[in-house]
Design a protein around this motif. Structure first.
Motif, PDB file in Angstrom:
ATOM      1  N   PHE A   1       4.257  -5.865  -6.034  1.00  0.00           N
ATOM      2  CA  PHE A   1       5.621  -5.632  -5.581  1.00  0.00           C
ATOM      3  C   PHE A   1       6.551  -6.821  -5.818  1.00  0.00           C
ATOM      4  N   ASP A   2       6.055  -7.928  -6.352  1.00  0.00           N
ATOM      5  CA  ASP A   2       6.842  -9.160  -6.416  1.00  0.00           C
ATOM      6  C   ASP A   2       8.171  -8.991  -7.137  1.00  0.00           C
ATOM      7  N   ASN A   3       8.193  -8.170  -8.181  1.00  0.00           N
ATOM      8  CA  ASN A   3       9.401  -8.071  -9.001  1.00  0.00           C
ATOM      9  C   ASN A   3      10.483  -7.184  -8.410  1.00  0.00           C
ATOM     10  N   ILE A   4      10.171  -6.436  -7.348  1.00  0.00           N
ATOM     11  CA  ILE A   4      11.225  -5.667  -6.682  1.00  0.00           C
ATOM     12  C   ILE A   4      12.291  -6.619  -6.155  1.00  0.00           C
TER      13      ILE A   4
ATOM     14  N   ARG B   1      10.723  -0.531  -2.164  1.00  0.00           N
ATOM     15  CA  ARG B   1       9.495  -0.887  -1.455  1.00  0.00           C
ATOM     16  C   ARG B   1       9.111   0.200  -0.458  1.00  0.00           C
ATOM     17  N   LEU B   2      10.088   0.777   0.225  1.00  0.00           N
ATOM     18  CA  LEU B   2       9.814   1.808   1.209  1.00  0.00           C
ATOM     19  C   LEU B   2       9.167   3.031   0.567  1.00  0.00           C
ATOM     20  N   LEU B   3       9.738   3.493  -0.549  1.00  0.00           N
ATOM     21  CA  LEU B   3       9.156   4.652  -1.231  1.00  0.00           C
ATOM     22  C   LEU B   3       7.728   4.356  -1.663  1.00  0.00           C
ATOM     23  N   TRP B   4       7.492   3.119  -2.079  1.00  0.00           N
ATOM     24  CA  TRP B   4       6.143   2.779  -2.515  1.00  0.00           C
ATOM     25  C   TRP B   4       5.168   2.673  -1.355  1.00  0.00           C
ATOM     26  N   TRP B   5       5.609   2.171  -0.238  1.00  0.00           N
ATOM     27  CA  TRP B   5       4.723   2.153   0.920  1.00  0.00           C
ATOM     28  C   TRP B   5       4.314   3.578   1.299  1.00  0.00           C
TER      29      TRP B   5
ATOM     30  N   LEU C   1      -2.370  -1.533  -9.032  1.00  0.00           N
ATOM     31  CA  LEU C   1      -1.292  -0.592  -9.290  1.00  0.00           C
ATOM     32  C   LEU C   1      -0.042  -1.393  -9.645  1.00  0.00           C
ATOM     33  N   VAL C   2       0.609  -1.022 -10.753  1.00  0.00           N
ATOM     34  CA  VAL C   2       1.799  -1.733 -11.225  1.00  0.00           C
ATOM     35  C   VAL C   2       2.981  -0.768 -11.123  1.00  0.00           C
TER      36      VAL C   2
ATOM     37  N   GLY D   1      -3.677   6.633  -0.077  1.00  0.00           N
ATOM     38  CA  GLY D   1      -4.726   5.959   0.670  1.00  0.00           C
ATOM     39  C   GLY D   1      -5.096   4.610   0.078  1.00  0.00           C
ATOM     40  N   ILE D   2      -4.105   3.897  -0.504  1.00  0.00           N
ATOM     41  CA  ILE D   2      -4.331   2.596  -1.138  1.00  0.00           C
ATOM     42  C   ILE D   2      -3.732   1.493  -0.267  1.00  0.00           C
ATOM     43  N   ASP D   3      -4.474   0.407  -0.100  1.00  0.00           N
ATOM     44  CA  ASP D   3      -3.961  -0.732   0.631  1.00  0.00           C
ATOM     45  C   ASP D   3      -2.829  -1.393  -0.162  1.00  0.00           C
ATOM     46  N   ARG D   4      -1.823  -1.877   0.537  1.00  0.00           N
ATOM     47  CA  ARG D   4      -0.657  -2.465  -0.117  1.00  0.00           C
ATOM     48  C   ARG D   4      -1.004  -3.705  -0.936  1.00  0.00           C
ATOM     49  N   SER D   5      -2.094  -4.359  -0.616  1.00  0.00           N
ATOM     50  CA  SER D   5      -2.487  -5.557  -1.352  1.00  0.00           C
ATOM     51  C   SER D   5      -2.918  -5.242  -2.779  1.00  0.00           C
TER      52      SER D   5
END
Length: 319
Positions: A263-266, A244-248, A237-238, A255-259
């Motif tokens: 998120f690096d570019n945030i 980051r909070l909204l995306w978590w 997922l890109v 139901g997707i794992d954060r890995s």
């Protein structure tokens, strides 16, 4: 109707070399230190890129010029689409898309802006470009979709105490039936009654935030359904770099794992409006993290509100 699929044949991204910590930006905007701390610790922002000496056209053409110069015959570019978030990026008598067209030497291209979807306008422009190219009899015709803008006022630097804006530009050479990465699907969800954008009343901001994750998840599932895919099929997922909070919260909804999300570019760039999806995709490419045949889910949300998702299959040849 032509069956030629939309393809992304070249993607370029540009960020100014000047990188500043968000604390410096917060001080210049008069933000309370606790607000800045919230942006860092909760929303995940670290730095952003900006160049006060670079005007809008210099920023936007920095990425676009790379694509035009790498195109053997730029005359094949029949359309130039300038996607931007802020409705008025120039005075009313200046047609920004036309100025950019002239600066790039694309004398015969039709140039226009896409902006009604705000930060989701970049993905919308890719979809529009594909439709325009399929209407052409010439299979060699191409479109250039460009993004980039300068958040010059405090209201557009910090939005709803959720995101902080940096500067970046991107350019995508779009084909129909070409050899680049394939756009497998594009899905959207529109939330009505929020057309005031950053000028939303407080109660509508609450409504927007309350529905954010569910409506974005709906757009994602719509795109997956169009492509005949499930979330399990997605390589990565890109996300857009909004928070980051909204995306978590969105990943929990899906139901997707954060890995499985990038998120690096945030932290690196903060939120760069319409440029985010393409900036992040180009970063993955440049870091050698795109897998041939991989399926990538790009997203963006524009105040208004438009929730957008696009599935792209990487063919390994996109420059």
């Amino acid at each position: 109707m032509s069956s030629r699929v939309t393809t992304l044949e070249r993607i370029a991204a540009y960020t100014p070399s000047n990188s500043v910590p968000i604390e410096a930006v917060g001080e210049s905007l008069g933000l309370h230190r606790y607000v800045v701390r919230m942006f860092r610790n909760i929303h995940g922002f670290d730095r952003l890129h900006e160049d006060a000496q670079l005007d809008l056209f210099g920023l936007v053409t920095a990425a676009a010029d790379l694509v035009v110069k790498a195109t053997p015959d730029p005359s094949v570019i029949k359309y130039l689409l300038f996607a931007h978030t802020v409705l008025d990026v120039t005075p009313s008598h200046v047609d920004a898309a036309d100025v950019i067209r002239e600066a790039l030497g694309l004398a015969d291209a039709d140039a226009f802006a896409v902006t009604q979807q705000h930060c989701a306008s970049g993905l919308a422009a890719i979809d529009i470009a594909g439709e325009l190219l399929r209407s052409e009899d010439d299979p060699t015709a191409r479109a250039l979709v460009i993004t980039g803008e300068k958040p010059v006022t405090a209201r557009f630097r910090v939005v709803n105490n959720t995101t902080i804006l940096g500067e970046a530009s991107t350019a995508c050479l779009v084909g129909a039936g070409g050899t680049g990465d394939v756009v497998r699907a594009y899905g959207t969800k529109t939330q009505v009654l929020l057309s005031d954008g950053v000028y939303l009343a407080e109660d509508l901001v609450t409504e927007f935030n309350d529905n954010y994750t569910a409506f974005l998840a709906e757009a994602i599932h719509k795109a997956l359904s169009q492509a005949g895919l499930t979330l399990d099929d997605i390589t990565m997922l890109v996300p857009h770099n909004v928070s980051r909070l909204l995306w978590w919260r969105t990943l929990d909804e899906l139901g997707i794992d954060r890995s499985r999300a990038f998120f690096d570019n945030i932290g690196r760039y903060s939120h760069c409006c319409c440029a985010d999806p393409f900036l992040n995709y180009a970063t993955l490419r440049d870091e050698g993290r795109l897998v041939e045949g991989g399926l990538y889910l790009l997203t963006s949300v524009g105040l208004g509100a438009t929730y957008a998702a696009m599935v792209i299959e990487h063919r390994g040849g996109t420059a």
